[in-house]
Design an enzyme around this catalytic site. Structure first.
Site, PDB file in Angstrom:
ATOM      1  N   ASP A   5       0.841  -1.194   0.000  1.00 12.92           N
ATOM      2  CA  ASP A   5       0.000   0.000   0.000  1.00 12.92           C
ATOM      3  C   ASP A   5       0.881   1.250   0.000  1.00 12.92           C
ATOM      4  O   ASP A   5       1.894   1.303   0.691  1.00 12.92           O
ATOM      5  CB  ASP A   5      -0.901  -0.005   1.234  1.00 12.92           C
ATOM      6  CG  ASP A   5      -1.814   1.209   1.269  1.00 12.92           C
ATOM      7  OD1 ASP A   5      -2.650   1.355   0.356  1.00 12.92           O
ATOM      8  OD2 ASP A   5      -1.680   2.025   2.206  1.00 12.92           O
ATOM      9  N   HIS A  45       4.673   4.131  -3.512  1.00 14.68           N
ATOM     10  CA  HIS A  45       5.441   5.250  -4.034  1.00 14.68           C
ATOM     11  C   HIS A  45       5.917   6.202  -2.946  1.00 14.68           C
ATOM     12  O   HIS A  45       6.861   6.967  -3.152  1.00 14.68           O
ATOM     13  CB  HIS A  45       4.607   6.025  -5.061  1.00 14.68           C
ATOM     14  CG  HIS A  45       3.260   6.420  -4.561  1.00 14.68           C
ATOM     15  ND1 HIS A  45       2.207   5.528  -4.514  1.00 14.68           N
ATOM     16  CD2 HIS A  45       2.797   7.588  -4.059  1.00 14.68           C
ATOM     17  CE1 HIS A  45       1.148   6.146  -4.007  1.00 14.68           C
ATOM     18  NE2 HIS A  45       1.488   7.376  -3.727  1.00 14.68           N
ATOM     19  N   ASP A  74     -10.884   1.352  -4.568  1.00 15.64           N
ATOM     20  CA  ASP A  74     -10.937   2.729  -4.054  1.00 15.64           C
ATOM     21  C   ASP A  74     -11.185   3.746  -5.160  1.00 15.64           C
ATOM     22  O   ASP A  74     -10.925   4.929  -4.990  1.00 15.64           O
ATOM     23  CB  ASP A  74      -9.651   3.069  -3.298  1.00 15.64           C
ATOM     24  CG  ASP A  74      -8.393   2.791  -4.115  1.00 15.64           C
ATOM     25  OD1 ASP A  74      -8.511   2.287  -5.245  1.00 15.64           O
ATOM     26  OD2 ASP A  74      -7.297   3.070  -3.605  1.00 15.64           O
TER      27      ASP A  74
END
Length: 1473
Positions: free
Chosen positions: A592, A595, A708
């Protein structure tokens, strides 16, 4: 028209919503068919199917030590041997290189920081690459680097150790389900929100439903106890499994028992339902109310460990206070919002005096200056010149202040690490040094200096105030945009009035009440749009928290790891334990917020996960905004796929582009033909049986919709749910969906506030979208299992066609999908006029669309979807409703499919296959190309001269015999008419699978290339066996569908090419056969110059004793292919040692020696031979290259007897001095040449005038050569001719150089003097041994012995040619007026333009190679430098290049002496190891 098997009729009739059983039967039947087909084809090995398990990485860079492809990550597709190659000829290879790699030794535990020395089985010999081999048997991501020794400086013997950059490679894991391999592109994943599944005892029902719908992997959001916000990703305790997974009060107190219960569910999921599991790992943050933060506030960013956040904390707390003061206020308009922002600036931000965190305290800095700056004023030396840099500058430099301010601001400011107000100070040491070096400041009085210094401080502060102003404006702008989104924007949450539960802004910091009584602000996590992921936005290198750039998650505290475990031991260990526990349970992980996770942290934790489960699969989403940044994460972390999402596409064209990008290899991709057990002589730096690793796009985990993001019902239309999912299912990648997509949820589930659970599916999922989704998911797995690895995507309007093709089965699956992004758009209803299908259709699988969606009503306990009506047609019933076939498939034309009633939202799935007769041809071709004995027999009797015709021949050479080159539209004519012309391009196409190359288009459009190859060979009956092989192979290729032709043409041509090249190399000298690929490549290139075209000599008597009297050596391609310009004496004999002698072609070399010798006249061999018709004698150096070639040939002979026989070879003279004695021996020719030069040569060229040279002035035709008895040098030439290889003649009247040589080099050129010396030395030697009858020449009536002449040159060479240091000028014959460079050798001696003697040219290197004993070693060493070469499309080396090897348009792309000199040099090195 439709080729169905009889049992397919079970798929028959038109139905609505209730034909799931037929669909399931159809899938089962197709699986059986695929299995059957596979079994039938098992005995036929496809082209490229014999895959080598040897992979290579060749290091690059100037030193040969750098990872290739700009250090992008490389992936081994399977276990095998990794070969890391250090290329020969570069610094690293010569420096005893050592490879270090952190790949674990057998039985050892992996450690990322533990590098082991990898030993090479080879030692460097100067001409072979150094190879390091690694046996790869572990999955994971590994690093390597190279070390080597090198001199510390060019003149030093001291060695230093150098190191290259760190490279990386990875091996993807092999997943399996109940022991059955799961192909990477066969993953079909469904995401579920763990909190919506209910208790563990109810999970089985959901898993069963997912499995029946075709999903084989379940992706769970975190199973840990979540925080107070309720967000799935705000974890309360990473080491605690959520008690909500059990009925209230029933959760085991012991965490191990909870883990065991969860593990049991996961195991049963695989065992009972064929579903493996993926878990989310959240490393970047924790819940704001995590209890452990009270004991370990150091785990987050706080003002104690990150004091740079102090100002940001002040701003956040001030905004929080302001929010409380206006609770109850509603923001309903932009005008009201703007007034609010103004008020925030005036009453909230300005009182904070944030500028004090930015600027210098001028008073404090002046006090430091007064105390520490030296008070003495320097005196001015009155004798100093006026323009001294130490005198005051007058007038003042207007930019002086700005320059000082700029330098101090860049390098002279220091921030106190406490980051308090006025913590910015001046670095006095740097600044005082800068000021004391300033001419103006240095000469001020002390009072003037103080005033000037204060002025500088205020100017610096002015810039710092501007920096503050920019951040102040950013704060207000970011606050405004956030409030606007949350309370005014139509697409925002519309939070309503400001309240304690819905404050004006989410807080950037969570206040933690620590166990020691402290109240510690901890930075909350979030994200920044288009932010550089390499920079931690909470670090001191960023002001994002102060500027309010972060879109913050108020329920998540950002973790502060530092650079290594020692920086935050508790946190690293805590997260390691969390990771290891999840890796033990789950088959795959999704990182999760990857980045924003520091790469070093993710590496550490992934290494821990792989230590627990070596085959763990890793995926993530990366929002870096850059494919290069994505590649860095993938390379460093060993990520196996990146999550991509179809719902992110803004229109159908973007969806088609994304599918093409992540959808697999193009149909009919090139594969390298392989022959098991066969060793070829490779002429590339990569053996044919080694796979060179190349970077590729990271594999995709392609989601139709993620959990999401917005659903089709929100973002597009309900109708688009089906085509969107179908298109994703057709990609050659792992695919996925989210629970709720198949149920048609009207909106995305709220990850934070949702408390409802999923609704269990009743029955066996026959309603709604489930039957179609089941079909698509199972079809996706079927295609992965049967290697439908190639894809073609075509789009017209909003209709997308996807074809998946299996090279293994020669079958295809087609999808035609009409997307429905919008409603009521006229463009939406447009259909393609016709869809071209490049094979026959064997079965219609299904046609379907969503016809209606019903009203949806919220259920307060369960998550429910929209009820839909689905129109579904199976089998041939599709044919009546959705489409019809206009014409059937044939080799001459594609099948034409016409769409009928095919509105937006409709899909059509059908199967196709290559016709049986085409498949038979493919199979026969596969067999023919894998068994090359017939090909070997066909070329068994070929000679190297045959190879010149078969492989090469320039179009200009071909035209001599009435042929010509092969022209490719939009590309041009191939440089060679032979197979090399095609092979060069095919190799380039293969390297990057460039199927859009003009050659591929040409091959698809017609059989011209195949016919051309055959036509050329048909001209020679000796090639009949090869013609028959090609004829059979190409006949089979022509039976194959047109779009496959380039692939199979490539296979045929490269198979033939490799065998022919192998045969050619086997015919050469042992030196070539046993050398490395580079020597073999040069040797192969040498073949292209010697062939039958314009004959060497027209008079048949001259070469009547030779086997191929018509053969000749061209000087270079393309300018000297044919006609009178083909054969040049200088070029021939510069090249002869390498092109002929080193490759073992002694008979051909002798033919050239005899042929040119026949034209000897005036004591010279011709420069331009013109087949002996009208030869030109305008080269002074050609004869000496000729004599050197005779010497080289003689030296290669085994005995003095053979040498004597060679020198006695009779040569028929075309221009004999006595017509009655037309024959001379080679020895007599040599003596004639030496005698003529000794007594002097003077003549005017035969046929002088524009007829033979339109550019040369009349004086240039006069040839004059004389011997200088004082020094032994041969002088000659004049300013109007070019007597050496530097023979460029001016041809521009505009530039006034027409007829003027650029480099006449009259006098005594250095290389001619050296070649003369070498010849004299050789003649003296063979005279003493009795091989050569002459010991001298006559000069003015007396004998001049060869040994005396040789010594005369040796005694005078350095005296006349060397240019020493100025202190030694008197010891040498030089004119200092013309000296521009020292420590070199003159280019000429005695030129008419004296300055040209002193020009720095490469000819001194030629002289060194011919007569090294003439040169003082130390002096010569100072003149040496290195050059390099480049490859060309001619598979050769050019005549000339521009700077740095750039292409020179006036040069021959392929030059005989360029190749020959390098081969000769390498041969010499090989023989003198």
């Amino acid at each position: 028209m439709i080729d169905n098997q009889s049992d397919k009729s079970a798929l028959g009739s038109t139905t609505n919503n209730n034909n799931n059983n037929n669909n399931k039967t159809g899938i089962m039947l197709n699986q059986q068919q695929s299995t059957s087909t596979t079994a039938n084809n098992n005995n036929v090995k496809k082209i490229g199917e014999s895959q080598s398990d040897v992979f290579s990485i060749t290091l690059t860079g100037n030193t040969g030590s750098e990872p290739p492809f700009s250090n992008k990550g490389l992936v081994l597709p399977r276990f095998g041997t990794l070969r890391i190659v250090v290329p020969c000829g570069l610094e690293a290879a010569a420096g005893q290189p050592q490879l270090y790699c952190n790949y674990p030794a057998s039985g050892a535990q992996f450690s990322r920081t533990q590098y082991s020395l990898i030993k090479s089985p080879t030692t460097y010999n100067g001409h072979d690459d150094i190879v390091f081999n690694l046996k790869i048997t572990h999955h994971g991501c590994f690093d390597y680097y190279l070390e080597w020794s090198a001199p510390s400086s060019p003149s030093s013997d001291k060695k230093i150790v150098k190191r290259g950059s760190i490279g990386s490679f990875q091996i993807h894991p092999n997943l399996s389900i109940n022991g059955r391999p799961l192909q990477p592109d066969g993953i079909v994943l469904q995401t579920v929100l763990t909190k919506c599944l209910g208790t563990l005892d109810s999970w089985n029902d959901y898993i069963k439903t997912a499995s029946e719908t075709g999903y084989n992997m379940i992706h769970y959001t975190p199973v840990q106890e979540i925080g107070a916000s309720g967000s799935c990703y705000s974890i309360f305790d990473q080491l605690s499994i959520a008690p909500s997974l059990w009925p209230a009060g029933k959760a085991p107190a012991d965490q191990n028992q909870r883990l065991d219960a969860l593990e049991k569910v996961i195991r049963e999921s695989e065992r009972n339902h064929g579903c493996i599991s993926m878990i989310d790992l959240v490393w970047n943050h924790t819940s704001f109310n995590s209890n452990w933060l009270k004991q370990h506030p150091e785990a987050g960013y706080n003002p104690d460990n990150s004091p740079h956040l102090k100002a940001a904390v002040e701003v956040d707390q001030a905004l929080n206070r302001y929010s409380k003061s206006i609770e109850g206020t509603s923001i309903v308009s932009l005008e009201q919002l703007d007034n609010l922002i103004t008020h925030i600036g005036d009453s909230c931000l300005n009182p904070l005096k944030l500028w004090e965190y930015y600027v210098l305290d001028v008073s404090r800095e002046m006090e430091s200056f007064n105390q520490k700056y030296p008070a003495t004023v320097p005196t001015i030396n009155p004798e100093m010149p006026f323009n001294s840099p130490f005198m005051p500058i007058s007038p003042k430099n207007a930019n002086e202040n700005a320059d000082l301010v700029n330098q101090i601001q860049k390098k002279g400011l220091i921030r106190n690490p406490n980051y308090e107000r006025f913590s910015m100070t001046i670095d006095l040491e740097f600044t005082f040094k800068l000021l004391n070096g300033n001419a103006t400041f240095k000469n001020y009085t002390m009072e003037e200096k103080k005033q000037r210094y204060e002025d500088l401080l205020r100017l610096i502060n002015l810039n710092l105030y501007r920096e503050y102003d920019g951040d102040h404006d950013a704060i207000l702008n970011n606050v405004r945009e956030r409030i606007k989104y949350e309370r005014l924007a139509a697409h925002g949450p519309r939070l309503g009035p400001i309240s304690s539960s819905k404050p004006m802004l989410a807080s950037y910091f969570t206040i933690v009440e620590c166990d020691d009584g402290r109240r510690v602000p901890l930075a909350n996590n979030g994200w920044i749009f288009n932010y550089n992921p390499a920079v931690d936005f909470a670090s001191k290198d960023s002001r994002a928290y102060l500027r309010r750039d972060v879109i913050v998650w108020g329920d998540c505290v950002k973790m502060r790891y530092g650079q290594k475990p020692e920086d935050n031991p508790w946190l690293w260990q805590h997260m390691r334990t969390y990771t290891e526990r999840m890796a033990k349970l789950f088959h795959a992980i999704r990182i999760d917020n990857c980045h924003s996770t520091p790469i070093n942290v993710a590496q550490y934790l992934l290494d821990a996960a792989r230590a627990v489960r070596p085959t763990i699969y890793v995926t993530c989403e990366l929002f870096t905004g850059s494919e290069e940044a994505d590649s860095e994460f993938v390379k460093r972390l060993g990520i196996n796929s990146l999550i991509r999402e179809a719902m992110q596409c803004h229109d159908s064209w973007e969806l088609g582009r994304v599918c093409h990008r992540y959808g697999g290899q193009p149909i009919a991709s090139f594969v390298s033909p392989t022959v098991e057990g066969r060793h070829f002589h490779s002429v590339s730096n990569q053996p044919y049986d080694v796979n060179s690793l190349k970077p590729h796009l990271p594999p995709a985990l392609f989601m139709d919709c993620t959990h999401d993001n917005e659903t089709p019902a929100q973002k597009r239309t309900v109708a688009d749910t089906l085509p969107n999912s179908a298109i994703v299912a057709m990609t050659v990648s792992a695919i996925g969906s989210t629970h709720g997509y198949d149920e048609i949820y009207p909106s995305t589930i709220d990850l934070v506030h949702e408390t409802r659970t999923y609704q269990k599916q009743s029955g066996d999922n026959k309603s709604g979208l489930f039957p179609l989704k089941t079909l698509l998911n199972k079809l996706h797995v079927e295609m992965a299992d049967n290697q439908y690895s190639e894809v073609h995507i075509h789009q017209e309007h909003n209709v997308i066609m996807v074809q998946r093709f299996s090279p293994k089965l020669n079958r295809s699956v087609f999808l035609v999908a009409h997307t429905a992004f919008t409603v009521d758009n006229p463009e939406d209803i447009l259909l393609p006029e016709v869809i071209n299908i490049p094979c026959k259709v064997t079965e219609f699988i299904v046609g379907a669309r969503i016809t209606n969606s019903h009203d949806w009503h919220r259920n307060d306990q369960l998550l429910t979807g929209v009820n839909i009506d689905v129109e579904t047609y199976y089998g041939n019933s599709v044919f009546d409703k959705y489409c019809y076939i206009e014409n059937d498939y044939s080799l001459e034309r594609n099948l034409k499919l016409k769409l009928k009633d095919f509105p937006p939202g409709a899909i059509l799935l059908f199967r196709g296959e290559v016709p049986a007769e085409c498949t038979t041809a493919m199979n026969q071709l596969d067999v023919a190309l894998s068994e090359v004995s017939a090909l070997d027999n066909a070329i068994r009797s070929f000679t190297l001269l045959d190879m010149n015709t078969i492989l090469f021949k320039h179009p200009e050479e071909e035209r001599v015999n009435g042929g010509g080159g092969y022209n490719i539209p939009n590309y041009g004519t191939l440089p060679f008419c032979g197979i090399q012309g095609f092979a060069t391009i095919l190799n380039r196409i293969s390297e990057w699978n460039d199927l859009s190359h003009p050659l591929c288009n040409n091959l698809r459009e017609g059989n011209w290339a195949m016919d051309y190859i055959m036509m050329r060979l048909n001209n020679n009956p000796a090639y009949k066996p090869l013609i028959e092989w090609f004829n059979h192979s190409f006949w089979l290729v022509k039976q194959i569908p047109r779009h496959f032709i380039p692939k199979y043409f490539n296979a045929v041509v490269l198979t033939a090419y490799r065998s022919i090249v192998d045969k050619a190399i086997s015919l050469m000298s042992p030196f070539v056969i046993e050398s490395n690929w580079f020597v073999k490549a040069l040797a192969l290139a040498s073949i292209e110059f010697y062939g039958v075209c314009t004959p060497l000599i027209n008079n048949p008597i001259v070469l009547e004793s030779f086997k191929n009297p018509q053969a000749s050596l061209c000087a270079g391609l393309p300018h000297f292919c044919a006609g009178y310009m083909r054969s040049w004496g200088r070029d021939t004999f510069i090249a002869l040692r390498g092109v002929m002698l080193s490759t073992g072609r002694l008979d051909e070399a002798k033919q050239l020696i005899v042929g040119y010798g026949s034209s000897t006249q005036f004591g010279l061999i011709p420069n331009l031979l013109d087949s002996g018709n009208r030869p030109r004698y305008n080269a002074r150096d050609s004869t000496w290259w000729y004599l050197k070639s005779i010497q080289d040939y003689s030296d290669l002979l085994a005995s003095d007897t053979e040498r004597k026989t060679f020198l006695a070879t009779r040569v028929f003279r075309l221009f004999p001095s006595d017509p009655n004695q037309p024959y001379s021996t080679v020895a007599e020719l040599i003596q004639e040449i030496m005698q003529c030069h000794a007594q002097g040569i003077k003549f005017r060229e035969p046929f002088a005038g524009r007829e033979i040279d339109e550019k040369m002035k009349d004086e240039g035709f006069n040839i004059n050569i004389t011997l200088n008895r004082d020094n032994g040098f041969l002088y000659g030439g004049n300013q109007f001719n070019c007597g050496t290889w530097m023979d460029k003649m001016g041809e521009s009247a505009k530039a006034h150089n027409y007829g003027d040589p650029a480099t006449p080099r009259d006098g005594a050129p250095i290389e001619i003097t050296a070649m003369l010396f070498s010849t004299l030395k050789w003649l003296a030697k063979i005279n003493q041994s009795g091989i050569y009858p002459h010991s001298s020449v006559k000069v003015s009536g007396s004998d001049l012995k060869f040994s005396e002449w040789q010594k005369l040159i040796q005694d005078n060479f350095e005296l006349f040619y060397y240019i020493p240091s100025s202190s030694e000028d008197k010891k040498y014959k030089i004119n200092t007026s013309f000296v521009r460079r020292r420590y070199i050798y003159k280019d000429t001696v005695g030129s008419s333009s004296q300055y040209t003697d002193y020009q720095f040219r490469p000819n001194q290197l030629v002289a060194m190679s011919f007569a090294p004993e003439l040169f003082n070693r130390e002096k010569a060493q100072k003149t040496l430098d290195l050059t390099y070469i480049q490859q060309s499309s001619y598979a050769s080396l050019p005549e000339l290049t521009n700077r740095d090897g750039a292409y020179c348009r006036d040069s021959c792309d392929s030059q005989a002496w360029s190749i020959g000199t390098i081969i000769a040099s390498l041969c010499y090195l090989n023989n003198h190891k």
